[in-house]
Design a protein around this motif. Structure first.
Motif, PDB file in Angstrom:
ATOM      1  N   ARG A 230       0.823  -1.225   0.000  1.00 25.20           N
ATOM      2  CA  ARG A 230       0.000   0.000   0.000  1.00 25.20           C
ATOM      3  C   ARG A 230       0.842   1.253   0.000  1.00 25.20           C
ATOM      4  N   GLY A 231       2.156   1.085   0.027  1.00 27.57           N
ATOM      5  CA  GLY A 231       3.041   2.243  -0.047  1.00 27.57           C
ATOM      6  C   GLY A 231       3.555   2.730   1.296  1.00 27.57           C
ATOM      7  N   LEU A 232       3.255   1.966   2.382  1.00 25.46           N
ATOM      8  CA  LEU A 232       3.732   2.402   3.696  1.00 25.46           C
ATOM      9  C   LEU A 232       5.148   1.896   3.950  1.00 25.46           C
ATOM     10  N   ASP A 233       5.832   2.631   4.824  1.00 20.72           N
ATOM     11  CA  ASP A 233       7.172   2.233   5.216  1.00 20.72           C
ATOM     12  C   ASP A 233       7.043   1.258   6.390  1.00 20.72           C
ATOM     13  N   VAL A 234       7.624   0.074   6.278  1.00 20.73           N
ATOM     14  CA  VAL A 234       7.460  -0.892   7.372  1.00 20.73           C
ATOM     15  C   VAL A 234       8.785  -1.227   8.056  1.00 20.73           C
ATOM     16  N   GLY A 235       9.760  -0.328   7.903  1.00 17.16           N
ATOM     17  CA  GLY A 235      11.038  -0.477   8.620  1.00 17.16           C
ATOM     18  C   GLY A 235      11.694  -1.819   8.342  1.00 17.16           C
ATOM     19  N   GLU A 236      12.061  -2.500   9.437  1.00 10.77           N
ATOM     20  CA  GLU A 236      12.791  -3.771   9.316  1.00 10.77           C
ATOM     21  C   GLU A 236      11.855  -4.983   9.278  1.00 10.77           C
ATOM     22  N   SER A 237      10.556  -4.757   9.119  1.00 11.23           N
ATOM     23  CA  SER A 237       9.601  -5.866   9.141  1.00 11.23           C
ATOM     24  C   SER A 237       9.943  -6.903   8.082  1.00 11.23           C
ATOM     25  N   LEU A 238       9.523  -8.141   8.360  1.00 12.51           N
ATOM     26  CA  LEU A 238       9.644  -9.215   7.390  1.00 12.51           C
ATOM     27  C   LEU A 238       8.778  -8.878   6.175  1.00 12.51           C
ATOM     28  N   VAL A 239       9.415  -8.615   5.038  1.00  8.87           N
ATOM     29  CA  VAL A 239       8.666  -8.314   3.810  1.00  8.87           C
ATOM     30  C   VAL A 239       9.148  -9.238   2.704  1.00  8.87           C
ATOM     31  N   GLU A 240       8.199  -9.806   1.960  1.00  8.41           N
ATOM     32  CA  GLU A 240       8.580 -10.598   0.796  1.00  8.41           C
ATOM     33  C   GLU A 240       8.437  -9.710  -0.436  1.00  8.41           C
ATOM     34  N   THR A 241       9.539  -9.188  -0.881  1.00  8.33           N
ATOM     35  CA  THR A 241       9.531  -8.249  -1.993  1.00  8.33           C
ATOM     36  C   THR A 241       8.875  -8.853  -3.237  1.00  8.33           C
ATOM     37  N   GLU A 242       9.171 -10.143  -3.452  1.00 10.90           N
ATOM     38  CA  GLU A 242       8.638 -10.790  -4.665  1.00 10.90           C
ATOM     39  C   GLU A 242       7.128 -11.030  -4.550  1.00 10.90           C
ATOM     40  N   MET A 243       6.544 -10.737  -3.380  1.00  6.61           N
ATOM     41  CA  MET A 243       5.101 -10.930  -3.206  1.00  6.61           C
ATOM     42  C   MET A 243       4.332  -9.605  -3.231  1.00  6.61           C
ATOM     43  N   LEU A 244       5.034  -8.501  -3.384  1.00  4.71           N
ATOM     44  CA  LEU A 244       4.361  -7.193  -3.350  1.00  4.71           C
ATOM     45  C   LEU A 244       3.330  -7.083  -4.466  1.00  4.71           C
ATOM     46  N   GLU A 245       3.700  -7.596  -5.628  1.00  8.74           N
ATOM     47  CA  GLU A 245       2.812  -7.538  -6.784  1.00  8.74           C
ATOM     48  C   GLU A 245       1.536  -8.349  -6.512  1.00  8.74           C
ATOM     49  N   GLU A 246       1.718  -9.544  -5.938  1.00  5.11           N
ATOM     50  CA  GLU A 246       0.589 -10.401  -5.555  1.00  5.11           C
ATOM     51  C   GLU A 246      -0.315  -9.681  -4.555  1.00  5.11           C
ATOM     52  N   ALA A 247       0.308  -9.062  -3.575  1.00  2.86           N
ATOM     53  CA  ALA A 247      -0.461  -8.355  -2.543  1.00  2.86           C
ATOM     54  C   ALA A 247      -1.288  -7.239  -3.187  1.00  2.86           C
ATOM     55  N   ARG A 248      -0.678  -6.524  -4.130  1.00  3.49           N
ATOM     56  CA  ARG A 248      -1.407  -5.453  -4.836  1.00  3.49           C
ATOM     57  C   ARG A 248      -2.571  -6.033  -5.637  1.00  3.49           C
ATOM     58  N   ALA A 249      -2.314  -7.180  -6.274  1.00  5.47           N
ATOM     59  CA  ALA A 249      -3.375  -7.814  -7.074  1.00  5.47           C
ATOM     60  C   ALA A 249      -4.540  -8.239  -6.172  1.00  5.47           C
ATOM     61  N   ILE A 250      -4.219  -8.744  -4.990  1.00  9.18           N
ATOM     62  CA  ILE A 250      -5.276  -9.159  -4.057  1.00  9.18           C
ATOM     63  C   ILE A 250      -6.087  -7.937  -3.615  1.00  9.18           C
ATOM     64  N   MET A 251      -5.395  -6.831  -3.354  1.00 10.36           N
ATOM     65  CA  MET A 251      -6.117  -5.627  -2.924  1.00 10.36           C
ATOM     66  C   MET A 251      -6.953  -5.034  -4.060  1.00 10.36           C
ATOM     67  N   ALA A 252      -6.450  -5.156  -5.278  1.00 10.75           N
ATOM     68  CA  ALA A 252      -7.218  -4.678  -6.440  1.00 10.75           C
ATOM     69  C   ALA A 252      -8.474  -5.536  -6.612  1.00 10.75           C
ATOM     70  N   GLU A 253      -8.320  -6.827  -6.431  1.00 16.08           N
ATOM     71  CA  GLU A 253      -9.465  -7.749  -6.508  1.00 16.08           C
ATOM     72  C   GLU A 253     -10.495  -7.395  -5.428  1.00 16.08           C
ATOM     73  N   SER A 254      -9.990  -7.070  -4.254  1.00 19.74           N
ATOM     74  CA  SER A 254     -10.879  -6.684  -3.152  1.00 19.74           C
ATOM     75  C   SER A 254     -11.665  -5.418  -3.505  1.00 19.74           C
ATOM     76  N   GLU A 255     -11.002  -4.450  -4.142  1.00 17.72           N
ATOM     77  CA  GLU A 255     -11.687  -3.232  -4.610  1.00 17.72           C
ATOM     78  C   GLU A 255     -12.806  -3.582  -5.601  1.00 17.72           C
ATOM     79  N   ARG A 256     -12.465  -4.442  -6.544  1.00 12.18           N
ATOM     80  CA  ARG A 256     -13.416  -4.820  -7.597  1.00 12.18           C
ATOM     81  C   ARG A 256     -14.631  -5.537  -7.031  1.00 12.18           C
ATOM     82  N   SER A 257     -14.344  -6.501  -6.132  1.00 13.57           N
ATOM     83  CA  SER A 257     -15.442  -7.350  -5.654  1.00 13.57           C
ATOM     84  C   SER A 257     -16.175  -6.728  -4.470  1.00 13.57           C
ATOM     85  N   GLY A 258     -15.564  -5.729  -3.844  1.00  7.65           N
ATOM     86  CA  GLY A 258     -16.197  -5.118  -2.677  1.00  7.65           C
ATOM     87  C   GLY A 258     -16.037  -5.946  -1.405  1.00  7.65           C
TER      88      GLY A 258
END
Ligand code: ADP
Ligand code: MG
Length: 394
Positions: A230-258
């Motif tokens: 979502r564009g937030l800074d999460v410091g040293e948190s565990l982040v899977e960079t290669e999953m950011l695109e997937e996460a965005r796709a899931i959130m886009a799907e959530s927008e579409r489906s409500g």
């Protein structure tokens, strides 16, 4: 997923090969530390004994990788099972070959035999056809009661079904009913709460369930990747960079489906993930550089409770934080307390999530605690499993 079960067949006098999941934990002294999995198979075993079947049980234990490893023998499991059944359990120190064959053919109606660890043979995991045929030759009927292994197409879960009439055991039936209901006919509103370590483990399940639920609540390590997406800074948190695109796709799907995908409003952060460090609550928009997210915060907990309040079904997988460290376990513990107290149908799945609810002694207050880790997630992702597909339809 309407599969035949042992209820649908005549078993009296028949040799019945039952694939069970007796992969129980042991301590250093070689004692079983948790016999939940053995107990979970009792309804099937007792039903078959009661109807005069000749019961042949088979399981894997640990990862012997195709070799005989003495510490991974099933003898202690046979002894514990005998205690639980209050009757003799015959033990064969191989699962195929002359010793297994002799033991199987010597069985009388109502007897129980436990075969040696299937994974002492590499052919088990390879799903080797001749190994499957040798297992099948021991019996007249095949029963799969090993839900936790049903996501693997192995000789004892898939190959064997090509040789024998194949049906589900009572534990398998219970799992398929409870999880199948989530997929096809949940009481609504239906909420899923997803946490745990990695998005990559969960993304298939999240995508599938997003089409079936009314709301998704996100916590745990997953939340950091979603917040970052979502564009937030999460410091040293565990982040899977290669999953950011997937996460965005899931959130886009959530927008579409409500169907909302709700992220934590506030989080607990710490500079290191270890006991005794200072931790503090911050807004999710304010994770300081040099700190990482270790739990959801109190406002998020309250917010999630308010979202769950009207729900008739709640499914939970994945801890809300690094719950192994008591300081970081508040989100997970509060959620478990909520699930235990709610009148809604509740289902918990996943290794860590199940451990956590059992540790709190609240498993009995949950509608269904799934015995599968990977199998549960994969069923919720794909709607079926290789070991289930292989059984006869009703
Ligand atoms: P389950 O076995 O229930 O499916 P997972 O295996 O996905 O759950 O995740 C469990 C692990 O996730 C736990 O060991 C826990 O410490 C870890 N975890 C939870 N939240 C976080 C976090 N914010 N950062 C790092 N690890 C986390
Ligand atoms: Mg896990």
């Amino acid at each position: 997923m309407q599969k035949k079960t042992i209820r649908d067949i005549d078993v009296t006098g028949k040799k019945v090969f039952v694939r069970v999941d007796f992969n129980v934990p042991f301590n250093e002294a070689g004692q079983i530390t948790d016999d939940t999995r053995i107990r979970a198979a009792l309804p099937t075993v007792e039903d078959l004994i009661g109807r005069g079947a000749r019961v042949i049980l088979a399981s894997h234990l640990g990862r012997p990788k195709g070799r005989v490893v003495d510490d991974m023998r099933l003898k202690p499991v046979a002894d514990r099972l005998a205690e639980l059944l209050g009757s003799t359990v015959i033990y064969a120190d191989d699962c195929i070959g002359p010793r297994a064959e002799e033991a199987a053919s010597a069985l009388n109606d109502g007897d129980v035999l436990l075969l040696e660890n299937l994974r002492f043979h590499a052919d088990e995991e390879k799903n080797d056809p001749s190994f499957s045929a040798q297992l099948a030759a021991l019996a007249d009927i095949y029963v799969n009661d090993a839900f936790g292994t049903a996501h693997r197409a192995h000789a004892s879960t898939e190959g064997i079904t090509h040789h024998l009439p194949s049906v589900a055991g009572l534990l398998m039936e219970k799992e398929l009913q409870a999880l199948g209901e989530l997929l096809t006919s949940p009481s609504r509103p239906f909420a899923c709460v997803f946490g745990g370590a990695k998005v990559s483990d969960k993304v298939g399940m999240i995508r599938n369930m997003l089409q079936r639920v009314d709301i998704v609540l996100v916590g745990g390590g997953l939340a950091a990747t979603f917040l970052k997406a979502r564009g937030l800074d999460v410091g040293e948190s565990l982040v899977e960079t290669e999953m950011l695109e997937e996460a965005r796709a899931i959130m886009a799907e959530s927008e579409r489906s409500g169907v909302p995908v709700v992220l934590p409003i506030d989080v607990l952060v710490a500079q290191q993930v270890k006991p005794g460090v200072r931790a503090r609550v911050v807004q999710s928009t304010n994770v300081p550089a040099g700190s990482g997210i270790v739990d959801i915060g109190p406002k998020s907990i309250e917010h999630y409770f308010s979202k769950l309040e009207s729900c008739k079904t709640v499914m939970w997988n994945g801890p809300m934080g690094v719950y192994e460290i008591p300081q970081f376990s508040m989100g997970t513990r509060c959620l478990i307390n909520y699930i235990a107290a709610t009148d809604a149908r509740s289902v918990i799945g996943g290794g860590s999530s199940v451990d956590a609810v059992q540790e709190m002694g609240l498993a009995d207050l949950v509608t269904h605690v799934s015995t599968g880790g990977g199998a549960t997630l994969e069923l919720l992702e794909r709607g079926t499993l290789p070991g289930v597909e292989a059984l006869e339809d009703l």
